[in-house]
Design a protein around this motif. Structure first.
Motif, PDB file in Angstrom:
ATOM      1  N   LEU A 351      14.331 -29.960 -36.448  1.00 13.16           N
ATOM      2  CA  LEU A 351      12.803 -29.848 -36.792  1.00 13.16           C
ATOM      3  C   LEU A 351      12.283 -29.161 -35.523  1.00 13.16           C
ATOM      4  CD1 LEU A 351      10.868 -30.220 -38.983  1.00 13.16           C
ATOM      5  CD2 LEU A 351      10.447 -32.496 -37.605  1.00 13.16           C
ATOM      6  N   ALA A 352      12.600 -29.698 -34.434  1.00 12.62           N
ATOM      7  CA  ALA A 352      11.924 -29.015 -32.979  1.00 12.62           C
ATOM      8  C   ALA A 352      12.373 -27.585 -33.046  1.00 12.62           C
ATOM      9  CB  ALA A 352      12.354 -29.875 -32.133  1.00 12.62           C
ATOM     10  N   VAL A 353      13.611 -27.048 -33.365  1.00  8.03           N
ATOM     11  CA  VAL A 353      14.201 -25.874 -33.207  1.00  8.03           C
ATOM     12  C   VAL A 353      13.109 -25.008 -34.034  1.00  8.03           C
ATOM     13  CG1 VAL A 353      15.865 -24.304 -33.832  1.00  8.03           C
ATOM     14  CG2 VAL A 353      16.200 -26.417 -32.297  1.00  8.03           C
ATOM     15  N   GLU A 354      12.970 -25.350 -35.428  1.00  2.96           N
ATOM     16  CA  GLU A 354      12.483 -24.561 -36.372  1.00  2.96           C
ATOM     17  C   GLU A 354      10.813 -24.645 -35.919  1.00  2.96           C
ATOM     18  OE1 GLU A 354      11.767 -22.761 -40.286  1.00  2.96           O
ATOM     19  OE2 GLU A 354      13.518 -23.134 -38.941  1.00  2.96           O
ATOM     20  N   LYS A 355      10.457 -25.440 -35.553  1.00  4.27           N
ATOM     21  CA  LYS A 355       8.825 -25.605 -35.016  1.00  4.27           C
ATOM     22  C   LYS A 355       8.488 -24.795 -34.063  1.00  4.27           C
ATOM     23  CE  LYS A 355       4.995 -28.898 -34.147  1.00  4.27           C
ATOM     24  NZ  LYS A 355       4.513 -30.312 -33.898  1.00  4.27           N
ATOM     25  N   MET A 356       9.458 -24.627 -33.064  1.00  3.33           N
ATOM     26  CA  MET A 356       9.394 -23.467 -31.914  1.00  3.33           C
ATOM     27  C   MET A 356       9.668 -22.482 -32.166  1.00  3.33           C
ATOM     28  SD  MET A 356      11.238 -26.283 -29.364  1.00  3.33           S
ATOM     29  CE  MET A 356      11.185 -25.096 -27.908  1.00  3.33           C
ATOM     30  N   GLY A 357      10.405 -21.972 -33.356  1.00  5.06           N
ATOM     31  CA  GLY A 357      10.880 -20.715 -33.749  1.00  5.06           C
ATOM     32  C   GLY A 357      11.937 -20.034 -32.949  1.00  5.06           C
ATOM     33  N   LEU A 358      12.752 -21.168 -32.567  1.00  5.74           N
ATOM     34  CA  LEU A 358      13.797 -20.614 -31.601  1.00  5.74           C
ATOM     35  C   LEU A 358      14.986 -19.854 -32.177  1.00  5.74           C
ATOM     36  CD1 LEU A 358      14.579 -23.884 -29.494  1.00  5.74           C
ATOM     37  CD2 LEU A 358      12.973 -22.131 -28.977  1.00  5.74           C
ATOM     38  N   ASP A 359      15.535 -18.683 -31.786  1.00  7.71           N
ATOM     39  CA  ASP A 359      16.701 -18.381 -32.117  1.00  7.71           C
ATOM     40  C   ASP A 359      17.866 -18.441 -31.324  1.00  7.71           C
ATOM     41  OD1 ASP A 359      16.382 -16.599 -30.055  1.00  7.71           O
ATOM     42  OD2 ASP A 359      15.520 -14.777 -31.026  1.00  7.71           O
ATOM     43  N   PHE A 360      17.916 -19.347 -30.703  1.00  5.88           N
ATOM     44  CA  PHE A 360      18.831 -19.830 -29.584  1.00  5.88           C
ATOM     45  C   PHE A 360      18.638 -21.129 -29.163  1.00  5.88           C
ATOM     46  CE2 PHE A 360      21.778 -20.205 -26.160  1.00  5.88           C
ATOM     47  CZ  PHE A 360      23.191 -19.531 -26.659  1.00  5.88           C
ATOM     48  N   ALA A 361      19.220 -22.137 -29.404  1.00  5.14           N
ATOM     49  CA  ALA A 361      19.028 -23.600 -29.089  1.00  5.14           C
ATOM     50  C   ALA A 361      20.419 -24.086 -28.236  1.00  5.14           C
ATOM     51  CB  ALA A 361      19.022 -24.541 -30.249  1.00  5.14           C
ATOM     52  N   VAL A 362      20.003 -25.026 -27.095  1.00  5.99           N
ATOM     53  CA  VAL A 362      20.944 -25.492 -26.312  1.00  5.99           C
ATOM     54  C   VAL A 362      21.072 -26.644 -26.491  1.00  5.99           C
ATOM     55  CG1 VAL A 362      21.803 -25.646 -23.949  1.00  5.99           C
ATOM     56  CG2 VAL A 362      20.557 -23.661 -24.650  1.00  5.99           C
ATOM     57  N   VAL A 363      21.977 -27.607 -26.796  1.00  6.77           N
ATOM     58  CA  VAL A 363      21.926 -28.934 -26.818  1.00  6.77           C
ATOM     59  C   VAL A 363      22.999 -29.362 -25.901  1.00  6.77           C
ATOM     60  CG1 VAL A 363      22.437 -30.948 -28.526  1.00  6.77           C
ATOM     61  CG2 VAL A 363      21.589 -28.598 -29.185  1.00  6.77           C
ATOM     62  N   THR A 364      22.534 -30.573 -24.994  1.00  8.97           N
ATOM     63  CA  THR A 364      23.671 -31.437 -24.304  1.00  8.97           C
ATOM     64  C   THR A 364      23.349 -32.795 -24.640  1.00  8.97           C
ATOM     65  OG1 THR A 364      24.350 -31.546 -22.058  1.00  8.97           O
ATOM     66  CG2 THR A 364      22.009 -31.646 -22.353  1.00  8.97           C
ATOM     67  N   ALA A 365      24.299 -33.618 -23.829  1.00  7.78           N
ATOM     68  CA  ALA A 365      24.245 -35.144 -24.240  1.00  7.78           C
ATOM     69  C   ALA A 365      24.573 -35.892 -22.804  1.00  7.78           C
ATOM     70  CB  ALA A 365      25.199 -35.377 -25.186  1.00  7.78           C
ATOM     71  N   VAL A 366      24.104 -37.140 -22.889  1.00 12.35           N
ATOM     72  CA  VAL A 366      24.604 -37.988 -21.731  1.00 12.35           C
ATOM     73  C   VAL A 366      26.047 -38.501 -22.092  1.00 12.35           C
ATOM     74  CG1 VAL A 366      22.523 -39.178 -21.180  1.00 12.35           C
ATOM     75  CG2 VAL A 366      23.864 -39.819 -23.087  1.00 12.35           C
ATOM     76  N   ALA A 367      26.813 -38.617 -21.208  1.00 11.37           N
ATOM     77  CA  ALA A 367      28.161 -39.089 -21.599  1.00 11.37           C
ATOM     78  C   ALA A 367      28.210 -40.410 -22.179  1.00 11.37           C
ATOM     79  CB  ALA A 367      29.163 -39.268 -20.259  1.00 11.37           C
ATOM     80  N   ARG A 368      28.906 -40.763 -23.233  1.00 12.84           N
ATOM     81  CA  ARG A 368      28.927 -42.070 -24.131  1.00 12.84           C
ATOM     82  C   ARG A 368      30.414 -42.411 -24.268  1.00 12.84           C
ATOM     83  NH1 ARG A 368      24.245 -43.495 -27.040  1.00 12.84           N
ATOM     84  NH2 ARG A 368      25.367 -45.493 -27.088  1.00 12.84           N
ATOM     85  N   ASP A 369      30.802 -43.051 -22.881  1.00 12.66           N
ATOM     86  CA  ASP A 369      32.209 -43.544 -22.944  1.00 12.66           C
ATOM     87  C   ASP A 369      32.256 -44.974 -23.623  1.00 12.66           C
ATOM     88  OD1 ASP A 369      33.151 -41.243 -21.497  1.00 12.66           O
ATOM     89  OD2 ASP A 369      32.671 -42.525 -19.605  1.00 12.66           O
ATOM     90  N   ASP A 370      31.332 -45.582 -24.284  1.00 25.60           N
ATOM     91  CA  ASP A 370      31.004 -46.587 -24.875  1.00 25.60           C
ATOM     92  C   ASP A 370      31.431 -46.293 -26.126  1.00 25.60           C
ATOM     93  OD1 ASP A 370      28.682 -45.108 -24.934  1.00 25.60           O
ATOM     94  OD2 ASP A 370      27.712 -46.870 -26.164  1.00 25.60           O
ATOM     95  N   LEU A 371      31.477 -45.019 -26.803  1.00 24.81           N
ATOM     96  CA  LEU A 371      31.748 -44.867 -28.050  1.00 24.81           C
ATOM     97  C   LEU A 371      33.040 -44.154 -28.321  1.00 24.81           C
ATOM     98  CD1 LEU A 371      28.460 -42.847 -28.710  1.00 24.81           C
ATOM     99  CD2 LEU A 371      28.982 -45.378 -29.364  1.00 24.81           C
ATOM    100  N   SER A 372      33.859 -44.653 -29.309  1.00 30.39           N
ATOM    101  CA  SER A 372      35.265 -44.257 -29.418  1.00 30.39           C
ATOM    102  C   SER A 372      35.520 -42.819 -29.552  1.00 30.39           C
ATOM    103  CB  SER A 372      35.731 -44.737 -30.870  1.00 30.39           C
ATOM    104  OG  SER A 372      34.937 -44.142 -32.163  1.00 30.39           O
TER     105      SER A 372
END
Length: 547
Positions: A351-372
């Motif tokens: 939704l944010a990508v659409e609202k901002m009108g982006l044509d290129f999105a970058v997505v990262t994350a914290v490390a989640r070693d607690d998840l399988s």
């Protein structure tokens, strides 16, 4: 040039994927030296009846592999060498190559006053044991295809020989096994590494070699590109007060004393400083993120380019929460016990990508070693949600190593991001000091897997944490060797006094040198400047490269 790397302890599956990546690229000649956790491997002609117990009962894995030979054991105290090399294709090339490996091991044993020998009809290296019997001290199993070799040798140094009693080693029941320790040597694996590294170039026919490696917990540092006959023993340079901090102890182990750091209060060079420009676009993006309850790594990691990127309508979304399960020495993101995943987060990112009108999105994350799955599902769902917008939007994901889990990584690869980014962060010697819960070999393995999946791959290096220019160039060669297309190189900025000290301010000229060097290796885009970060100019680089 022969690239010799001491990788220390490496999970077998990580090493296997890395071998294939180096083999498939055909860009470099590598000798990988390492240890494994307990694992039994079966070659293409292995007889399963030669496994005498359930490997799980003795704390071991069992893996089928594409080398020759029968079943063998790898584990702590055993030096494993993987030879990813171009091999002559004339008749008898395989036995001739095996003979070279045997020569290397025999010459190595001689340095430790152990007489190694061949046993006609049985590949490997043998020795007359103390009881007068002929015993195997090193196994050899290779695969040669299209003029390239894989796999190699396993030399028992301080290996627990009881682990061999659970199999018929190499399918040979008439001979026993032994180790250098059992034959009276008091050496450790690290001592043998230095000797192998010094002998290998000549035996394999190389006039030039580079040798870099991981630091170990007891202060060994493999960092001599001139291939000396032994490992450098590093003298720690930390004071008594600093000795209590695990970060400082890791630095000392890697040969970087805290006394070498630049004070956090010292004025930065002019080329590091950036002017703050908080325009309307910056405010609009900030309001969008807060309104959708989203987090950006730009804010969490204190990125110096936040005002430039946000004023251009570009941001890097950080998913899977705000708390990281790892404690990397350079990172400002908070380490804590994470909350459960927010299952609606991927939709809100789209939704944010659409609202901002982006044509290129970058997505990262914290490390989640607690998840399988290490948080892989968050990347998959976010990519899918952005794709459902129906526009031609480029997506770059900056992922963790997902603990090396093949299924988790495969799920991200299959989601087909336009760019798969995984940062190697620093040189091999400093890995344990900088990011103790990750590894150089695993990072190269993640990137190798992405290349095999047909993705554009990207990685990043932070400089100024105690590395040398030669080590940085070796890291660029390793990234190029597994087929990485994009590399970012930026100056480390110490977030707080609790983080790694800055060892050096690199000049714009040095960044330009690294850029030129990387591109000369065939890396298609190198973004290298003092204030470069992983997502800096991501759109320009990502859209400009196709597999």
């Amino acid at each position: 040039m022969l690239e010799v790397r001491w990788l220390s302890k490496v999970a077998y599956r990580d090493a296997y994927t890395l071998q294939h990546g180096l083999f498939d690229s055909g860009k470099a000649q590598h000798l990988l030296l390492l240890e494994h956790n307990h694992v039994y491997t079966l070659g293409v002609r292995a007889d399963i009846s030669n496994i005498l117990v359930d490997p799980k009962q003795v704390g071991a894995e069992m893996v089928r592999v594409d080398r020759g030979g029968d079943v063998t054991y790898h584990g702590p105290g055993q030096l494993v060498g993987y030879t990813i090399l171009d091999v002559a294709t004339e008749q008898n090339s395989t036995p001739n190559f095996v003979a070279k490996i045997e020569d290397l091991i025999i010459a190595t044993l001689d340095k430790f006053s152990i007489v190694g020998q061949r046993n006609p009809g049985f590949p490997g290296v043998w020795t007359i044991s103390k009881d007068g019997s002929l015993r195997k001290i090193a196994a050899i199993g290779v695969r040669i295809s299209r003029g390239r070799s894989m796999h190699g040798f396993a030399l028992n140094v301080t290996t627990d020989l009881e682990m061999f009693s659970n199999i018929v080693p190499c399918g040979i029941s008439e001979y026993g096994v032994t180790s250098m320790q059992a034959e009276g040597s008091v050496c450790q694996v690290e001592d043998v590494v230095g000797v192998v590294a010094s002998l290998a170039p000549k035996i394999f026919g190389f006039s030039e070699a580079s040798f870099y490696g991981a630091s170990s917990s007891d202060g060994y540092s493999m960092q001599d590109p001139n291939l000396v006959d032994s490992i450098i023993k590093v003298a720690p340079k930390v004071d008594a007060m600093a000795e209590s901090r695990s970060l400082d102890r890791r630095l000392a182990s890697a040969g970087v004393g805290t006394a070498e750091g630049i004070s956090i209060s010292k004025t930065k060079p002019e080329w590091i400083k950036l002017r703050t420009k908080m325009g309307s676009e910056y405010q609009e993006l900030k309001e969008t993120m807060r309104g959708l309850n989203l987090v950006t790594v730009c804010e969490e990691a204190g990125c110096p380019n936040i005002y430039e990127c946000w004023s251009q309508g570009t941001a890097t979304f950080m998913i899977n929460g705000e708390d990281c399960t790892r404690a990397c020495g350079f990172c400002l993101v908070k380490t804590d016990r994470p909350l459960p995943l927010d299952l609606d987060e991927p939709r809100r990112v789209a939704l944010a990508v659409e609202k901002m009108g982006l044509d290129f999105a970058v997505v990262t994350a914290v490390a989640r070693d607690d998840l399988s799955d290490g948080g892989a599902i968050g990347f998959v769902e976010t990519i899918n949600q952005i794709r459902r917008l129906g526009r031609d939007i480029g997506v770059e994901v900056l992922i963790s190593d997902c603990k090396g889990d093949e299924d988790a990584l495969s799920a991200i690869y299959k989601a087909a991001p336009d760019v798969l980014n995984h940062n190697i962060e620093t040189v091999l010697r400093l890995q344990r000091a900088v990011r103790p819960q990750a590894s150089y070999a695993r990072s190269l393995s993640v990137l190798s897997g992405a290349v095999k999946a047909g993705l554009v791959t990207k990685s990043g290096i932070i400089v100024g944490m105690g590395e040398t220019m030669d080590e940085l160039k070796a890291t660029l060669r390793d990234l190029a060797s597994v087929g990485v297309s994009i590399v970012t190189i930026g100056q480390y900025l110490r977030p707080t006094r609790k983080h790694l000290p800055v060892s050096k301010w690199y000049t714009p000229k040095e960044f330009a040198e690294l850029k030129s060097y990387g591109e000369a290796l065939g890396i298609r885009h190198v973004e290298s400047s003092p204030n470069t970060r992983s997502s800096y100019h991501a759109k320009e680089a990502g859209l400009g490269i196709k597999v």
